[in-house]
Design a protein around this motif. Structure first.
Motif, PDB file in Angstrom:
ATOM      1  N   LYS A  77      43.604  15.649  16.609  1.00 57.23           N
ATOM      2  CA  LYS A  77      42.319  16.219  16.188  1.00 57.23           C
ATOM      3  C   LYS A  77      41.324  15.128  15.755  1.00 57.23           C
ATOM      4  O   LYS A  77      40.640  15.253  14.740  1.00 57.23           O
ATOM      5  N   GLY A  78      41.297  14.061  16.541  1.00 55.11           N
ATOM      6  CA  GLY A  78      40.365  12.978  16.286  1.00 55.11           C
ATOM      7  C   GLY A  78      40.779  12.026  15.188  1.00 55.11           C
ATOM      8  O   GLY A  78      40.074  11.044  14.922  1.00 55.11           O
ATOM      9  N   GLU A  79      41.937  12.262  14.575  1.00 49.50           N
ATOM     10  CA  GLU A  79      42.396  11.424  13.463  1.00 49.50           C
ATOM     11  C   GLU A  79      43.558  10.545  13.903  1.00 49.50           C
ATOM     12  O   GLU A  79      44.488  11.016  14.570  1.00 49.50           O
ATOM     13  N   PHE A  80      43.495   9.271  13.536  1.00 53.05           N
ATOM     14  CA  PHE A  80      44.582   8.354  13.853  1.00 53.05           C
ATOM     15  C   PHE A  80      45.777   8.660  12.948  1.00 53.05           C
ATOM     16  O   PHE A  80      45.659   8.621  11.714  1.00 53.05           O
ATOM     17  N   VAL A  81      46.927   8.958  13.549  1.00 60.17           N
ATOM     18  CA  VAL A  81      48.133   9.310  12.793  1.00 60.17           C
ATOM     19  C   VAL A  81      48.956   8.076  12.477  1.00 60.17           C
ATOM     20  O   VAL A  81      49.384   7.866  11.344  1.00 60.17           O
ATOM     21  N   GLY A  82      49.201   7.235  13.490  1.00 63.46           N
ATOM     22  CA  GLY A  82      49.996   6.038  13.267  1.00 63.46           C
ATOM     23  C   GLY A  82      50.788   5.652  14.494  1.00 63.46           C
ATOM     24  O   GLY A  82      50.617   6.218  15.581  1.00 63.46           O
ATOM     25  N   GLY A  83      51.683   4.682  14.293  1.00 64.95           N
ATOM     26  CA  GLY A  83      52.563   4.237  15.363  1.00 64.95           C
ATOM     27  C   GLY A  83      53.880   4.997  15.359  1.00 64.95           C
ATOM     28  O   GLY A  83      54.032   6.025  14.685  1.00 64.95           O
ATOM     29  N   ALA A  84      54.856   4.468  16.088  1.00 65.90           N
ATOM     30  CA  ALA A  84      56.120   5.177  16.286  1.00 65.90           C
ATOM     31  C   ALA A  84      56.861   5.426  14.979  1.00 65.90           C
ATOM     32  O   ALA A  84      57.393   6.521  14.754  1.00 65.90           O
ATOM     33  N   ASP A  85      56.902   4.435  14.081  1.00 64.39           N
ATOM     34  CA  ASP A  85      57.660   4.586  12.846  1.00 64.39           C
ATOM     35  C   ASP A  85      57.054   5.657  11.947  1.00 64.39           C
ATOM     36  O   ASP A  85      57.771   6.475  11.359  1.00 64.39           O
ATOM     37  N   ILE A  86      55.739   5.652  11.834  1.00 66.77           N
ATOM     38  CA  ILE A  86      55.075   6.651  10.993  1.00 66.77           C
ATOM     39  C   ILE A  86      55.241   8.043  11.585  1.00 66.77           C
ATOM     40  O   ILE A  86      55.512   9.019  10.862  1.00 66.77           O
TER      41      ILE A  86
ATOM     42  N   ALA B  45      41.520  -2.991  23.105  1.00 69.58           N
ATOM     43  CA  ALA B  45      40.424  -2.256  22.471  1.00 69.58           C
ATOM     44  C   ALA B  45      40.936  -1.186  21.517  1.00 69.58           C
ATOM     45  O   ALA B  45      40.336  -0.941  20.462  1.00 69.58           O
ATOM     46  N   ILE B  46      42.062  -0.527  21.865  1.00 71.39           N
ATOM     47  CA  ILE B  46      42.573   0.529  21.000  1.00 71.39           C
ATOM     48  C   ILE B  46      43.072  -0.035  19.681  1.00 71.39           C
ATOM     49  O   ILE B  46      43.018   0.637  18.636  1.00 71.39           O
ATOM     50  N   LYS B  47      43.531  -1.280  19.689  1.00 66.38           N
ATOM     51  CA  LYS B  47      43.991  -1.912  18.450  1.00 66.38           C
ATOM     52  C   LYS B  47      42.813  -2.149  17.501  1.00 66.38           C
ATOM     53  O   LYS B  47      42.932  -1.951  16.286  1.00 66.38           O
ATOM     54  N   SER B  48      41.698  -2.565  18.058  1.00 66.89           N
ATOM     55  CA  SER B  48      40.496  -2.766  17.239  1.00 66.89           C
ATOM     56  C   SER B  48      39.922  -1.431  16.788  1.00 66.89           C
ATOM     57  O   SER B  48      39.456  -1.291  15.649  1.00 66.89           O
ATOM     58  N   TYR B  49      39.963  -0.451  17.670  1.00 70.19           N
ATOM     59  CA  TYR B  49      39.394   0.870  17.357  1.00 70.19           C
ATOM     60  C   TYR B  49      40.113   1.513  16.172  1.00 70.19           C
ATOM     61  O   TYR B  49      39.484   2.128  15.305  1.00 70.19           O
ATOM     62  N   SER B  50      41.447   1.395  16.144  1.00 69.14           N
ATOM     63  CA  SER B  50      42.237   2.037  15.091  1.00 69.14           C
ATOM     64  C   SER B  50      42.560   1.115  13.930  1.00 69.14           C
ATOM     65  O   SER B  50      43.074   1.569  12.903  1.00 69.14           O
ATOM     66  N   GLN B  51      42.272  -0.185  14.125  1.00 67.84           N
ATOM     67  CA  GLN B  51      42.683  -1.179  13.134  1.00 67.84           C
ATOM     68  C   GLN B  51      44.197  -1.140  12.921  1.00 67.84           C
ATOM     69  O   GLN B  51      44.704  -1.257  11.797  1.00 67.84           O
ATOM     70  N   TRP B  52      44.893  -0.990  14.032  1.00 70.55           N
ATOM     71  CA  TRP B  52      46.361  -0.943  14.016  1.00 70.55           C
ATOM     72  C   TRP B  52      46.873  -1.875  15.107  1.00 70.55           C
ATOM     73  O   TRP B  52      46.426  -1.804  16.254  1.00 70.55           O
TER      74      TRP B  52
ATOM     75  N   THR C  30      49.742  -2.402  16.800  1.00 74.49           N
ATOM     76  CA  THR C  30      50.808  -2.142  17.780  1.00 74.49           C
ATOM     77  C   THR C  30      50.526  -0.875  18.588  1.00 74.49           C
ATOM     78  O   THR C  30      49.683  -0.067  18.244  1.00 74.49           O
ATOM     79  N   ILE C  31      51.290  -0.743  19.650  1.00 81.68           N
ATOM     80  CA  ILE C  31      51.252   0.427  20.539  1.00 81.68           C
ATOM     81  C   ILE C  31      52.699   0.904  20.688  1.00 81.68           C
ATOM     82  O   ILE C  31      53.605   0.061  20.816  1.00 81.68           O
ATOM     83  N   PRO C  32      52.916   2.202  20.637  1.00 85.99           N
ATOM     84  CA  PRO C  32      52.019   3.340  20.854  1.00 85.99           C
ATOM     85  C   PRO C  32      51.200   3.711  19.622  1.00 85.99           C
ATOM     86  O   PRO C  32      51.518   3.317  18.500  1.00 85.99           O
ATOM     87  N   GLN C  33      50.167   4.524  19.880  1.00 84.93           N
ATOM     88  CA  GLN C  33      49.341   5.073  18.817  1.00 84.93           C
ATOM     89  C   GLN C  33      49.091   6.548  19.115  1.00 84.93           C
ATOM     90  O   GLN C  33      48.845   6.925  20.252  1.00 84.93           O
ATOM     91  N   LEU C  34      49.142   7.343  18.053  1.00 85.22           N
ATOM     92  CA  LEU C  34      48.975   8.792  18.212  1.00 85.22           C
ATOM     93  C   LEU C  34      47.746   9.263  17.443  1.00 85.22           C
ATOM     94  O   LEU C  34      47.552   8.903  16.277  1.00 85.22           O
TER      95      LEU C  34
END
Length: 299
Positions: free
Chosen positions: A275-284, A259-266, A268-272
């Protein structure tokens, strides 16, 4: 009896005889024992004695490995700094001095820069400058041996151990690891069929009600993948408060992994989230951390 040299009243192997003539003398009880032991029984006793002599003459491994470590007196005194790269991030020993250049504490660390940064924060009045020496082969024994050498040098120079190393005082200098916060549980653990809202609604609530949330594989104390570990390490080094959601916990977080992949449209995991904003995965997150952007977002 070939190859043995007579040293009355004992028989000494010839290859060890020179060791006994260079200050290694038998104590009176040993001489009395040798005189009372039958001749045939002396050889095993002497073999054991010579093995101990030979072992004592072997160089100490930790002493050899720390011979290249700078001594306390030779290490340069440098002002403390919070700037990245000012101190080594590798393992070694270090000495902390106050403004009057009086030695306050000697420590050892796997990451000297991190430990000194902790002292700056926890003991600012006593942390003005430092001496640092890296340990090339930083095993536990080698680090301890180097630390003992510096402590001994401090005692010889000042007549006492540094005040921060005195019994009862170290607790002020050594930061104890805080107890790990529990992970967030999105449901009571009764299964996804008992939910009164969608998993997406739960994710939206968690992301927007917490300043920093990391969706990872595993727990805060035991991440189950290298990328999750990397993200948690960067958050810990930033000294920020954050929440963790274990996407592998199907009992309390059923369906969250997908579900988190669909929610963020990202994908892979992990996801950070900050303040309510999707930052990215480990590389970002790592790239942002290197540029100093991560700490700015976390303020």
């Amino acid at each position: 009896m070939q190859g043995w040299t007579v040293k009355s009243p004992l028989l000494v192997p010839s290859h060890c005889a020179h060791k006994l003539t260079t200050g290694l003398a038998l104590r009176p009880p040993a001489q009395a024992l040798a005189a009372s032991v039958p001749f045939k029984a002396r050889k095993p006793l002497l073999q054991h004695f010579c093995r101990r002599v030979c072992a004592a003459s072997q160089p100490d491994a930790s002493a050899t490995s720390t011979s290249s470590v700078s001594s306390l007196s030779d290490a340069p005194l440098q002002p403390v700094s919070v700037e990245p790269g000012a101190l080594p991030t590798t393992a070694g020993v270090y000495a902390v001095y106050n403004k009057e250049q009086n030695l306050q504490y000697i420590g050892l660390s796997r990451k000297v820069a991190v430990s000194v940064a902790n002292h700056i924060q926890d003991m600012p009045d006593h942390t003005h400058s430092v001496k640092v020496a890296t340990v090339p082969d930083p095993t536990k024994d080698n680090l301890t041996a180097a630390w003992k050498q510096w402590i001994q040098s401090a005692v010889e120079a000042n007549g006492a151990i540094p005040p921060g190393n005195a019994p009862g005082a170290q607790q002020q200098w050594v930061r104890k690891a805080p107890r790990a916060k529990p992970e967030l549980k999105l449901t009571p653990g009764k299964g996804i069929q008992d939910l009164t809202c969608s998993v997406e609604d739960l994710l939206d609530s968690v992301v927007n009600s917490n300043k920093v949330v990391a969706f990872i594989k595993g727990t805060r104390a035991q991440p189950q993948c290298g990328f999750s570990f990397k993200v948690l390490t960067m958050l810990n080094e930033a000294r920020t408060d954050y929440e963790v959601v274990n996407v592998l916990d199907e009992q309390y977080n059923p369906g969250v992994r997908e579900a988190i992949k669909s929610y963020s449209q990202w994908p892979t995991i992990p996801q950070l989230y900050i303040k309510g904003e999707f930052v990215g995965g480990a590389d970002i997150v790592e790239e942002m951390n290197e540029k100093g952007e991560l700490k700015q977002m976390l303020r």
